[in-house]
Write an enzyme that holds these catalytic residues in place. Structure first.
Site, PDB file in Angstrom:
ATOM      1  N   SER A   1       0.827  -1.208   0.000  1.00 58.16           N
ATOM      2  CA  SER A   1       0.000   0.000   0.000  1.00 58.16           C
ATOM      3  C   SER A   1       0.860   1.255   0.000  1.00 58.16           C
ATOM      4  O   SER A   1       1.883   1.294  -0.668  1.00 58.16           O
ATOM      5  CB  SER A   1      -0.991  -0.029   1.161  1.00 58.16           C
TER       6      SER A   1
ATOM      7  N   GLU B   1      -0.951   5.469  -6.346  1.00 58.78           N
ATOM      8  CA  GLU B   1      -0.992   4.969  -7.708  1.00 58.78           C
ATOM      9  C   GLU B   1      -2.392   5.120  -8.288  1.00 58.78           C
ATOM     10  O   GLU B   1      -3.375   5.193  -7.550  1.00 58.78           O
ATOM     11  CB  GLU B   1      -0.532   3.511  -7.772  1.00 58.78           C
TER      12      GLU B   1
END
Length: 153
Positions: free
Chosen positions: A42, A97
């Site tokens: 993450s 992202e």
């Protein structure tokens, strides 16, 4: 607990293939990470990570990576992926992202905005942002894009 990575490399690539999965594999190869076993992580950049522009990781290595990717087999479809790494003057940062049906510029703007939000939420000053992004328009073969922050030792 696994050891904490001390290096980060930010990459992106695009590729085509006979299938969406092989297009993804070719995008990974274009980004320079196609021979690694990616372990999706993450959004936290480990403390004291050094930015390294060129990867030096043996093939097959289990590699913590934050990445965004999208594949499509629709001719004319525009796809993009981006990753941003935010650095602070403290000991850690954030990674964001994004992937979608958009331009590279839109993907880059999205990840920058997410890094800025993550820093605001944490009450941290943003010192630097590194971004990598890729875009393509799908042709006659399936296509894929990937953008990744590779964490390594």
């Amino acid at each position: 607990m696994l050891p904490t990575p001390k290096k980060v490399t930010v990459v992106a690539g695009s590729g085509e293939g006979d299938h969406k999965l092989t297009a993804f594999d070719n995008a990974l190869l274009a980004a320079g990470i196609g021979n690694l076993n990616l372990i999706k992580v993450s959004s936290i950049l480990p403390p004291d990570c050094e930015v390294v522009d060129k990867l030096d990781i043996p093939p097959g290595s289990l590699t913590p990576t934050a990445y965004g990717t999208i594949a499509s087999d629709v001719k004319g479809d525009r796809i993009a992926a981006a990753v941003a790494v935010g650095f602070s003057d403290r000991d850690y940062g954030t990674i964001m992202e994004f992937s979608g049906h958009c331009t590279q510029k839109e993907a880059e703007q999205a990840v920058r905005a997410m890094v800025e939000e993550a820093f605001r939420r944490r009450g941290m000053a943003l010192r630097e942002v590194r971004v990598a992004a890729a875009e393509m328009v799908v042709g006659d073969r399936p296509g894929a894009v990937v953008a990744a922050a590779v964490l390594w030792y």
